[in-house]
Scaffold this motif. Structure first.
Motif, PDB file in Angstrom:
ATOM      1  N   VAL A 268      -7.742   0.552   6.071  1.00  0.00           N
ATOM      2  CA  VAL A 268      -7.313   0.091   4.747  1.00  0.00           C
ATOM      3  C   VAL A 268      -6.949   1.272   3.854  1.00  0.00           C
ATOM      4  O   VAL A 268      -5.921   1.263   3.161  1.00  0.00           O
ATOM      5  CB  VAL A 268      -8.420  -0.765   4.101  1.00  0.00           C
ATOM      6  N   GLU A 269      -7.791   2.306   3.860  1.00  0.00           N
ATOM      7  CA  GLU A 269      -7.533   3.477   3.021  1.00  0.00           C
ATOM      8  C   GLU A 269      -6.234   4.166   3.419  1.00  0.00           C
ATOM      9  O   GLU A 269      -5.455   4.612   2.564  1.00  0.00           O
ATOM     10  CB  GLU A 269      -8.716   4.453   3.127  1.00  0.00           C
ATOM     11  N   ARG A 272      -3.202   1.920   2.308  1.00  0.00           N
ATOM     12  CA  ARG A 272      -3.033   1.942   0.841  1.00  0.00           C
ATOM     13  C   ARG A 272      -2.449   3.254   0.361  1.00  0.00           C
ATOM     14  O   ARG A 272      -1.734   3.305  -0.643  1.00  0.00           O
ATOM     15  CB  ARG A 272      -4.379   1.687   0.160  1.00  0.00           C
ATOM     16  N   PRO A 275       2.412   3.974   0.820  1.00  0.00           N
ATOM     17  CA  PRO A 275       3.493   3.035   0.484  1.00  0.00           C
ATOM     18  C   PRO A 275       4.861   3.599   0.896  1.00  0.00           C
ATOM     19  O   PRO A 275       5.155   4.774   0.651  1.00  0.00           O
ATOM     20  CB  PRO A 275       3.375   2.907  -1.038  1.00  0.00           C
ATOM     21  N   GLN A 299       3.348  -1.646  -3.500  1.00  0.00           N
ATOM     22  CA  GLN A 299       2.825  -2.601  -4.474  1.00  0.00           C
ATOM     23  C   GLN A 299       2.338  -1.834  -5.700  1.00  0.00           C
ATOM     24  O   GLN A 299       1.827  -0.724  -5.585  1.00  0.00           O
ATOM     25  CB  GLN A 299       1.653  -3.397  -3.878  1.00  0.00           C
ATOM     26  N   PHE A 306       0.187   1.348  -4.334  1.00  0.00           N
ATOM     27  CA  PHE A 306      -0.475   1.419  -3.035  1.00  0.00           C
ATOM     28  C   PHE A 306       0.367   0.687  -1.996  1.00  0.00           C
ATOM     29  O   PHE A 306       1.295  -0.061  -2.322  1.00  0.00           O
ATOM     30  CB  PHE A 306      -1.881   0.817  -3.099  1.00  0.00           C
ATOM     31  N   LEU A 308       0.820  -1.887   1.427  1.00  0.00           N
ATOM     32  CA  LEU A 308       0.287  -3.171   1.855  1.00  0.00           C
ATOM     33  C   LEU A 308       1.041  -3.638   3.098  1.00  0.00           C
ATOM     34  O   LEU A 308       2.264  -3.609   3.125  1.00  0.00           O
ATOM     35  CB  LEU A 308       0.447  -4.198   0.738  1.00  0.00           C
TER      36      LEU A 308
END
Length: 455
Positions: A268-269, A272, A275, A299, A306, A308
């Motif tokens: 996830v890190e 994010r 981008p 986003q 970040f 997504l």
């Protein structure tokens, strides 16, 4: 709706603590034979009252919802001229100094007893919390240099067994205040052919933790974090970057751009932080390795940018329900209350010498916010919050500041040592000084609350 829930949670928490505190004073006053004239929840003008009992004690609700008081028959506040000998015998200042001390100390003591019972009840019920299992430890951190690598389950701190993550954090916080080191008993998988688990003891130095670090994520500064599940994808959203690139539900992600991914949070890190940047993802699907490219969408939310890829990644840690027998729970509740009280005093001491920021002083706005948050999480969190606030109320009232219970206890201690009460003139001056100190603390707390609310 959230606002109303926050207000209700705050009123219930603060109201119950005030009532318990004042009931402590009231109960011991009655046991000592002192006549109680009024029991008020709230301060200022009385908006509702009823009289009950042989003494016709007035039970009241006052207009200001912060605080409360027990008004006793006291020659310093009421005219006792012409009063019957029976009532004069029940006047507060005519009691022995030990009885007066017991009445004053009973309020804070009631708060500590409430905290003990709440903690004990929670321990008996069982508290669902993450296990004290460690996430992969980054190099160049104190934890890595001590020998921790991640995947270890911490079973004891300085020989004291622990079961849940909050116990680990709590004991490390206490030890960090002493700037020493702690011994962690850990259990980690045996990678050898025999399998099973290995037991080890790691000495973790804490002298690098500064007092101001304790205000934030001090465990992160040491390199310690909560273990998360592997990066196994949950539901892949239709028409998102992940599905378009070929990712599917249940894929295990092992690498991104050639760098190993230790868990779902690491994935996830990484996403994010990327981008509009192409990521080469390697993983395993149905026992077969695969590799593909995916570009996270950009986003922006509240000024934060970040990446997504529109896929669910389970991040819930391994949980355990830690419960105890009634006797063990009572012991643990007492220990928790004592440790919390000592920690509060130490933090106050460090504030006075400038080692910890005064920004940590909170007022009713922040307390109300926390009350609402914990109430929304669930009963266990809310009751834990009430227990900690009850401890804080007990400790604060025992501080040797005139107008607080601790100031009165200081006066009576001087009376015990000298054999005579503190001079009235001195008491009046100290009273004004105490009010000034309290008003200053309230102003600082409100300022901090407003700053937190705005920023």
């Amino acid at each position: 709706m959230v606002f109303l829930q926050t207000i209700l949670a705050f009123v219930v928490a603060l109201g119950s603590l005030v009532i318990i505190h004042e009931l402590g004073h009231y109960s011991v006053a009655r046991l000592c034979g002192v006549k109680v004239l009024r029991f008020s929840v709230g301060m200022g003008k009385i908006v509702f009252s009823r009289r009950f009992g042989a003494d016709q004690t007035e039970w009241a609700i006052s207009i200001l919802p912060l605080g409360g008081y027990v008004k006793m028959l006291d020659a310093r506040e009421q005219d006792i001229t012409g009063m019957s000998p029976a009532d004069l015998k029940r006047e507060f200042t005519r009691q022995s100094v030990w009885r007066r001390m017991a009445i004053v100390a009973a309020g804070p003591l009631a708060n500590f007893i409430l905290a003990i019972l709440l903690f004990a009840g929670l321990y008996i019920h069982g508290i669902p919390e993450p296990t004290p299992k460690l996430r992969t430890v980054a190099e160049q951190t104190v934890a890595y240099q001590a020998g921790l690598r991640g995947g270890e389950l911490v079973t004891a701190v300085n020989g004291q067994p622990i079961q849940i993550w909050s116990d680990l954090r709590w004991k490390l916080l206490q030890a960090a205040l002493e700037k020493g080191s702690v011994k962690l008993d850990v259990q980690h998988p045996n990678t050898g052919p025999s399998g099973g688990n290995l037991l080890d003891t790691i000495t973790l130095p804490l002298d690098s933790v500064r007092p101001k670090d304790l205000e934030g994520d001090f465990l992160g500064k040491l390199g310690i974090d909560l273990a998360r599940p592997k990066a196994v994808l949950g539901r892949v959203m239709p028409d998102g970057p992940a599905m378009k690139a070929g990712l599917r539900d249940g894929d295990l992600i092992t690498d991104v751009n050639g760098v190993a991914i230790s868990d779902g949070l690491a994935l996830v890190e990484k996403v994010r932080a990327s981008p509009d940047k192409k990521l080469t993802i390697a993983g395993v699907r149905n026992g077969q390795k695969f590799q593909l490219d995916v570009t996270p969408e950009r986003q922006e939310v509240k000024g934060e940018t970040f990446g997504l890829i529109k896929v669910e990644v389970p991040l819930a840690p391994e949980m355990i329900v830690a419960s105890s027998s009634p006797v063990a729970a009572l012991v643990k509740g007492t220990q928790k209350t004592w440790d919390s009280s000592v920690l509060t005093l130490k933090m106050l001491g460090k504030m006075l010498v400038g080692q910890v920021s005064w920004k940590n002083i909170t007022g009713p706005i922040t307390i109300a916010d926390y009350a609402g948050q914990t109430a929304r999480v669930g009963a266990i969190s809310y009751l834990s919050f009430i227990a900690f606030i009850s401890i804080s109320l007990g400790v604060m009232n025992l501080l040797p500041i005139p107008v607080l219970d601790g100031g009165l206890l200081l006066y009576y201690s001087v009376e015990v040592l000298t054999g005579r009460p503190v001079p009235q003139r001195f008491g009046e001056i100290a009273q004004r000084a105490g009010i000034g100190i309290l008003l200053t603390l309230m102003a600082v707390a409100m300022f901090n609350d407003i700053v937190r609310l705005i920023f």
